[in-house]
Write a protein that holds these residues in place. Structure first.
Motif, short mmCIF file in Angstrom:
data_model
loop_
_atom_site.label_atom_id
_atom_site.label_comp_id
_atom_site.label_asym_id
_atom_site.label_seq_id
_atom_site.Cartn_x
_atom_site.Cartn_y
_atom_site.Cartn_z
N SER B 21 0.83 -1.20 0.00
CA SER B 21 0.00 0.00 0.00
C SER B 21 0.86 1.25 0.00
N GLY B 22 2.12 1.11 0.30
CA GLY B 22 2.99 2.28 0.31
C GLY B 22 3.15 2.88 1.69
N ALA B 23 2.46 2.33 2.67
CA ALA B 23 2.62 2.83 4.04
C ALA B 23 4.09 2.67 4.47
N TRP B 24 4.68 1.58 4.07
CA TRP B 24 6.12 1.39 4.26
C TRP B 24 6.79 1.45 2.89
N PRO B 25 7.28 2.60 2.51
CA PRO B 25 7.84 2.74 1.16
C PRO B 25 9.19 2.05 1.05
N PRO B 26 9.68 1.87 -0.16
CA PRO B 26 10.99 1.28 -0.36
C PRO B 26 12.05 2.03 0.44
N GLY B 27 12.91 1.31 1.07
CA GLY B 27 13.96 1.91 1.87
C GLY B 27 13.58 2.04 3.33
N HIS B 28 12.28 1.95 3.61
CA HIS B 28 11.81 2.08 4.99
C HIS B 28 12.32 0.93 5.84
N ARG B 29 12.76 1.29 7.02
CA ARG B 29 13.22 0.25 7.92
C ARG B 29 12.05 -0.32 8.68
N ILE B 30 11.85 -1.60 8.57
CA ILE B 30 10.72 -2.20 9.28
C ILE B 30 11.17 -2.59 10.68
N PRO B 31 10.22 -2.70 11.59
CA PRO B 31 10.57 -3.00 12.99
C PRO B 31 11.44 -4.25 13.09
N SER B 32 12.27 -4.27 14.09
CA SER B 32 13.15 -5.42 14.28
C SER B 32 12.33 -6.62 14.74
N GLU B 33 12.91 -7.78 14.64
CA GLU B 33 12.22 -8.99 15.07
C GLU B 33 11.75 -8.84 16.52
N HIS B 34 12.61 -8.25 17.32
CA HIS B 34 12.28 -8.07 18.74
C HIS B 34 11.02 -7.21 18.89
N GLU B 35 10.97 -6.10 18.14
CA GLU B 35 9.82 -5.22 18.22
C GLU B 35 8.55 -5.90 17.72
N LEU B 36 8.67 -6.61 16.62
CA LEU B 36 7.50 -7.30 16.06
C LEU B 36 7.01 -8.37 17.04
#
Lengths: 238, 238
Positions: B21-36
DNA sequence: TCGAACATTATGTCTATACAATAACGAACG
DNA sequence: CGTTCGTTATTGTATAGACATAATGTTCGA
C-alpha cells in the motif's frame, strides 16, 4: 568455494542432489521428518525447514500422515528476470540514451480501457519513448499511466529519468503481468529500426498494479532477434 | 473466504499490505524482530519465519545489525509458467495431435555443440515434430537429445508420447534455461504455418540439464502473434 | 585527527518440546 | 462384504531459550 554452510543448507543440498541425480525418482517417498532427524542428528525444526523449503520450490509435495514425495515436474515454471532497459543496454557495454517522442494527457477511451482496467474518462498520460543503445534504436516504448494512481506524473517531463525507472522509484510495490509475443513491425517500428514492415519484433506488454489499482500499461517493442529474454529454472534459487 | 489462517500467515499478510500500500515505502526500515515479537505477542521464531519468507520473495532485504528494509524493486523477476504443449492446446479447447517429421540418430557435429554443450562425436538423437491444434499447425519442435544422458531414447519411436512429455516422465529432475526471441519464419516454417517467409514467429529455446549433464535442446517455433507467453509477478506466490 | 579495539544490536541458526490437524490404516461392527 | 470409527503416523505450527555472526557505533589511544 566450499564455504561453511549452515546445517539446513547442507542437508538441503544433499536431498536436492538425491532428487536431481535420480536416486530418488519422481513419486519416491522421502524419509519422514522423524527419520531424517535421526539420520542427520539434528532437531526436527531444522529438518522441517529444509522440507518446507523444498516444497516451496516445488521439488517435493507433502501430505499429512502420508509423507513427503518427490513431485513430478508438470509445469516447469521458470523465473524470468525483467530488467530495467538502461541496465540491459549497459550490459551490452553500449552508451544509453532515450528520447520522449509522445507526451499527451487525455481521458481514457475505449481502446485504452482494453489495455488497462480503467474507469471510463479517467485521466491518463500517454507516453512514447525510444531507447537507444549507442547510435542504434534498441527499444520502442508505448505507455499509459493512470493519473488517478500517480497524479505526480502529470507534472513530470521525463527528461531526466525514463518513465519506467521514474515509476519504479515512485510507486511503492507492485504486482505485474507480462505478456510476450512476436509481432510484425508496423510502419512506425519498421522506420525506426530500419527494417522491413512486418519483420519480426519481440513485444513485451506489462500491466502493473499497486494495491489492486491499475498503475501503468507498457508495450516494449524490440527489433527482431537482436534481443532475447532469458528465464532460468533451478530447484533452489542460488 | 477468510479461512482461519496460521499466525505467521496473517502477520505476513499484514506486513505485505503495509509494503504494497505504500505505508512502508521502499527503503523504509521495518521493525526489528524483537519489536514485532512484542507488537504481535508471538515468539521470535514466528516473526523470523515471516521475515525470512518476505526476504525470499524479494520484498525486503535484511542486514545484520542494521535491520530489515523494504527493498526497492530493481529487477522485477516474474514467474513464467512453461506448460506442456498438449496442455496449452487443451486450454484452447481444441483437439491435440502431433506428427514426428524427423528422426535421425547421429554423432554431435559442431553445429550441435553450439546448441547444447556436448562432447565432440557424442551420440545424439535429432527429432522434428509438428504439434497441431485442431487442423492447424500450432508449433514446430526441433530437438536434440543426448543419448549419453538418455540412452533409452534411441529405441523410442515417439509415436504415442511426444518427446517433451516422454522426457519429463523419464529424466528425474532438471534445471533449464529458456531463451525467448522473435524470429522471421524460415522457408520451412512459412510453408507449415501458411505465412510469408520472414513473418514474425515466437521462438522458445530450452536447454535442459540433469545432474549437471546436458540432456536435451529444443527450439519451439510458434506462428506470429497467435501465441503468447504469460509471466506473473506477485510478492507472495498464492 | 585518524585508526584500532570494544561494546552493542539485529539477524542467523539450532535445539527441545508441545499441541493441533489431517488422513491413512486397521479393527470392530452391522 | 462394506461401512464406521477409533488409532496413529506424519506433517503443520508455535514457544522459549541459546549461542553464533556480522556490522554499526563508540571509545580510547597514538
Amino acid at each position: 568455494m566450499t564455504r561453511p554452510q549452515s546445517l539446513h543448507q547442507s542437508i538441503l543440498g544433499e536431498i536436492e542432489d538425491k532428487i536431481l541425480s535420480g536416486a530418488w525418482p519422481p513419486g519416491h517417498r522421502i524419509p519422514s521428518e522423524h527419520e531424517l532427524t535421526a539420520h542427520y542428528g539434528v532437531s526436527r525444526m531444522t529438518v522441517n525447514k529444509v522440507l518446507t523449503q523444498l516444497a516451496a520450490g516445488g521439488l517435493i509435495e507433502r501430505r499429512r500422515r502420508a509423507g513427503s514425495f518427490v513431485s513430478r515436474p508438470l509445469t516447469q515454471s521458470a523465473v524470468l528476470d525483467i530488467r530495467d532497459i538502461r541496465t540491459e543496454v549497459a550490459a551490452l557495454g553500449l552508451p544509453y540514451r532515450y528520447e520522449v517522442t509522445v507526451r499527451r494527457r487525455r481521458r481514457a477511451a475505449g481502446a485504452d480501457r482494453a489495455l488497462i482496467d480503467l474507469q471510463a474518462g479517467a485521466p491518463v498520460l500517454e507516453l512514447g519513448c525510444v531507447h537507444f543503445a549507442g547510435a542504434r534504436p534498441f527499444c520502442r516504448e508505448e505507455r499509459l499511466i493512470s493519473l488517478d494512481a500517480v497524479p505526480e506524473a502529470a507534472e513530470e517531463r521525463f527528461d531526466e529519468v525514463a518513465p519506467g525507472a521514474w515509476l519504479v522509484g515512485r510507486v511503492p510495490w507492485t504486482s505485474a503481468e507480462h505478456r510476450i509475443r512476436a509481432v510484425g513491425a508496423d510502419r512506425d517500428a519498421a522506420a525506426l529500426f530500419s527494417m522491413a514492415e512486418g519483420a519480426a519484433c519481440l513485444a513485451v506488454e506489462r500491466r502493473t498494479w499497486s494495491a489492486e489499482r491499475p498503475v501503468t500499461f507498457v508495450r516494449l517493442t524490440y527489433p527482431g532477434d537482436a534481443h532475447e529474454l532469458v528465464a532460468r529454472f533451478a530447484p533452489t534459487q542460488g
